[in-house]
Design a protein around this motif. Structure first.
Motif, PDB file in Angstrom:
ATOM      1  N   ARG A   1      15.616  -5.932 -19.113  1.00  0.00           N
ATOM      2  CA  ARG A   1      14.794  -7.054 -18.710  1.00  0.00           C
ATOM      3  C   ARG A   1      13.907  -6.717 -17.515  1.00  0.00           C
ATOM      4  NH1 ARG A   1      14.597 -10.422 -14.820  1.00  0.00           N
ATOM      5  NH2 ARG A   1      16.511  -9.776 -13.849  1.00  0.00           N
ATOM      6  N   ARG A   2      14.408  -5.865 -16.671  1.00  0.00           N
ATOM      7  CA  ARG A   2      13.784  -5.623 -15.382  1.00  0.00           C
ATOM      8  C   ARG A   2      12.804  -4.452 -15.426  1.00  0.00           C
ATOM      9  NH1 ARG A   2      17.846  -3.947 -10.788  1.00  0.00           N
ATOM     10  NH2 ARG A   2      18.849  -3.325 -12.676  1.00  0.00           N
ATOM     11  N   ARG A   3      11.672  -4.610 -14.816  1.00  0.00           N
ATOM     12  CA  ARG A   3      10.756  -3.504 -14.544  1.00  0.00           C
ATOM     13  C   ARG A   3      10.768  -3.279 -13.055  1.00  0.00           C
ATOM     14  NH1 ARG A   3       5.122  -3.725 -17.837  1.00  0.00           N
ATOM     15  NH2 ARG A   3       6.014  -3.680 -19.906  1.00  0.00           N
ATOM     16  N   THR A   4      10.468  -2.071 -12.658  1.00  0.00           N
ATOM     17  CA  THR A   4      10.448  -1.791 -11.228  1.00  0.00           C
ATOM     18  C   THR A   4       9.182  -2.320 -10.605  1.00  0.00           C
ATOM     19  OG1 THR A   4       9.330   0.315 -11.507  1.00  0.00           O
ATOM     20  CG2 THR A   4      11.731   0.346 -11.499  1.00  0.00           C
ATOM     21  N   GLN A   5       9.263  -2.581  -9.339  1.00  0.00           N
ATOM     22  CA  GLN A   5       8.041  -2.735  -8.562  1.00  0.00           C
ATOM     23  C   GLN A   5       7.667  -1.295  -8.266  1.00  0.00           C
ATOM     24  OE1 GLN A   5       6.546  -5.709  -8.225  1.00  0.00           O
ATOM     25  NE2 GLN A   5       8.174  -6.333  -9.576  1.00  0.00           N
ATOM     26  N   ASP A   6       7.432  -0.954  -7.054  1.00  0.00           N
ATOM     27  CA  ASP A   6       7.197   0.446  -6.772  1.00  0.00           C
ATOM     28  C   ASP A   6       8.473   1.127  -6.312  1.00  0.00           C
ATOM     29  OD1 ASP A   6       4.488   0.867  -7.495  1.00  0.00           O
ATOM     30  OD2 ASP A   6       3.943  -0.399  -5.822  1.00  0.00           O
ATOM     31  N   PHE A   7       9.330   0.407  -5.631  1.00  0.00           N
ATOM     32  CA  PHE A   7      10.693   0.856  -5.389  1.00  0.00           C
ATOM     33  C   PHE A   7      11.542  -0.359  -5.044  1.00  0.00           C
ATOM     34  CE2 PHE A   7       8.709   1.717  -1.250  1.00  0.00           C
ATOM     35  CZ  PHE A   7       9.586   1.132  -0.371  1.00  0.00           C
ATOM     36  N   PRO A   8      12.868  -0.221  -4.944  1.00  0.00           N
ATOM     37  CA  PRO A   8      13.739  -1.392  -4.838  1.00  0.00           C
ATOM     38  C   PRO A   8      13.396  -2.294  -3.660  1.00  0.00           C
ATOM     39  CG  PRO A   8      15.026   0.600  -5.113  1.00  0.00           C
ATOM     40  CD  PRO A   8      13.615   1.023  -4.906  1.00  0.00           C
ATOM     41  N   ARG A   9      13.470  -3.571  -3.905  1.00  0.00           N
ATOM     42  CA  ARG A   9      13.224  -4.566  -2.862  1.00  0.00           C
ATOM     43  C   ARG A   9      14.509  -4.788  -2.054  1.00  0.00           C
ATOM     44  NH1 ARG A   9       8.230  -4.074  -3.011  1.00  0.00           N
ATOM     45  NH2 ARG A   9       7.117  -4.899  -4.762  1.00  0.00           N
ATOM     46  N   ARG A  10      14.337  -5.126  -0.817  1.00  0.00           N
ATOM     47  CA  ARG A  10      15.489  -5.490   0.020  1.00  0.00           C
ATOM     48  C   ARG A  10      15.675  -6.991  -0.087  1.00  0.00           C
ATOM     49  NH1 ARG A  10      13.318  -2.028   4.821  1.00  0.00           N
ATOM     50  NH2 ARG A  10      13.814  -0.018   3.953  1.00  0.00           N
TER      51      ARG A  10
ATOM     52  N   ARG B   1       0.835  -1.212   0.000  1.00  0.00           N
ATOM     53  CA  ARG B   1       0.000   0.000   0.000  1.00  0.00           C
ATOM     54  C   ARG B   1       0.863   1.253   0.000  1.00  0.00           C
ATOM     55  NH1 ARG B   1      -3.332  -2.720   3.745  1.00  0.00           N
ATOM     56  NH2 ARG B   1      -2.449  -1.490   5.451  1.00  0.00           N
ATOM     57  N   PHE B   2       1.895   1.266   0.861  1.00  0.00           N
ATOM     58  CA  PHE B   2       2.773   2.436   0.907  1.00  0.00           C
ATOM     59  C   PHE B   2       3.570   2.600  -0.390  1.00  0.00           C
ATOM     60  CE2 PHE B   2       2.247   2.206   5.594  1.00  0.00           C
ATOM     61  CZ  PHE B   2       1.777   3.508   5.769  1.00  0.00           C
ATOM     62  N   GLU B   3       4.003   1.496  -0.962  1.00  0.00           N
ATOM     63  CA  GLU B   3       4.703   1.560  -2.245  1.00  0.00           C
ATOM     64  C   GLU B   3       3.797   2.135  -3.322  1.00  0.00           C
ATOM     65  OE1 GLU B   3       5.931  -2.491  -2.752  1.00  0.00           O
ATOM     66  OE2 GLU B   3       7.697  -2.249  -1.499  1.00  0.00           O
ATOM     67  N   ALA B   4       2.527   1.743  -3.303  1.00  0.00           N
ATOM     68  CA  ALA B   4       1.570   2.271  -4.278  1.00  0.00           C
ATOM     69  C   ALA B   4       1.351   3.761  -4.063  1.00  0.00           C
ATOM     70  CB  ALA B   4       0.250   1.515  -4.181  1.00  0.00           C
ATOM     71  N   VAL B   5       1.310   4.194  -2.818  1.00  0.00           N
ATOM     72  CA  VAL B   5       1.153   5.626  -2.524  1.00  0.00           C
ATOM     73  C   VAL B   5       2.351   6.409  -3.060  1.00  0.00           C
ATOM     74  CG1 VAL B   5       1.124   7.318  -0.636  1.00  0.00           C
ATOM     75  CG2 VAL B   5      -0.381   5.331  -0.546  1.00  0.00           C
ATOM     76  N   ILE B   6       3.550   5.879  -2.862  1.00  0.00           N
ATOM     77  CA  ILE B   6       4.756   6.538  -3.375  1.00  0.00           C
ATOM     78  C   ILE B   6       4.694   6.637  -4.900  1.00  0.00           C
ATOM     79  CG2 ILE B   6       7.256   6.276  -3.685  1.00  0.00           C
ATOM     80  CD1 ILE B   6       7.259   5.079  -0.802  1.00  0.00           C
ATOM     81  N   ARG B   7       4.243   5.584  -5.534  1.00  0.00           N
ATOM     82  CA  ARG B   7       4.123   5.581  -7.000  1.00  0.00           C
ATOM     83  C   ARG B   7       3.135   6.643  -7.462  1.00  0.00           C
ATOM     84  NH1 ARG B   7       1.318   1.628 -10.846  1.00  0.00           N
ATOM     85  NH2 ARG B   7       2.405   1.999 -12.796  1.00  0.00           N
TER      86      ARG B   7
END
Length: 163
Positions: free
Chosen positions: A152-161, A14-20
Motif C-alpha cells: 500500500r505504501r510508497r516512499t517519500q524520499d526517505f522515512p518520515r519521523r 529539497r534535501f530529500e530530493a537531492v538524496i533521491r
C-alpha cells in the motif's frame, strides 16, 4: 536537537530530493557498469577469468538487474522493488571488486577507479539499510499485514519521523 529546532519543510524536501537523485544516479551507474561488463569486458579481466567466463555473465546480470530494478523502484517510489535490487547490485559490485581488485594497485588511475567502485558499493549498502526502516512497521505483527502495508505504501524520499 532536531526535535526542538526542526529543518523547515521546504528545505527538508529539497534535501530529500537531492538524496533521491543521488540514489537514481548510483542505480544508473550500476546498470551502465553491468552493460559495460557484458559488452566491453576488458582483456585483462577476460585473461584473469579464463575458463570461468560464465562469471562475466553473472556479474553483468547482477549489475544490470540490480541497477535497472533499483532505478525503477526509486523513480516510482515503490521501495519494495529496491530491496532485492540493492542486494543484487551489492553482490555485482562485490564481484567487480574481487575481479578487478588485483589490478587496483597497478596505477593511481586503477586505485582511484577501485576506490570509486567501493564508494558505489557503500552507497548501495546505505540504501539497503535505509530500506530496512521502511520494512519495519511496529503496528504490523504478522507477515500478511506487513505485506499488505508494504504494498500500500510508497516512499517519500526517505522515512518520515513521527512527532
Amino acid at each position: 536537537m532536531m526535535d526542538r529546532h526542526p529543518i523547515p519543510p521546504e528545505r527538508r524536501h529539497r534535501f530529500e530530493a537531492v538524496i533521491r537523485v543521488i540514489d537514481l544516479i548510483v542505480y544508473a551507474a550500476v546498470f551502465i557498469g553491468g552493460v559495460y561488463a557484458l559488452i566491453g569486458t576488458p582483456a585483462t579481466v577476460a585473461d584473469e577469468l579464463r575458463g570461468a567466463m560464465w562469471l562475466v555473465a553473472v556479474w553483468a546480470g547482477l549489475l544490470c538487474l540490480g541497477g535497472l530494478v533499483g532505478f525503477v523502484g526509486r523513480l516510482s517510489r515503490f521501495w519494495m522493488m529496491e530491496v532485492p535490487a540493492t542486494v543484487l547490485a551489492f553482490f555485482g559490485i562485490l564481484i567487480y571488486v574481487v575481479v578487478l581488485g588485483r589490478f587496483a594497485f597497478t596505477s593511481i588511475t586503477a586505485a582511484v577507479a577501485a576506490l570509486l567502485i567501493v564508494v558505489a558499493m557503500g552507497l548501495v549498502a546505505r540504501r539497503w539499510a535505509e530500506l530496512q526502516i521502511f520494512a519495519t512497521d511496529p503496528d504490523a505483527h504478522d507477515f500478511r499485514s506487513r505485506m499488505a502495508e508494504a504494498l500500500r505504501r510508497r516512499t517519500q524520499d526517505f522515512p518520515r519521523r513521527h512527532q
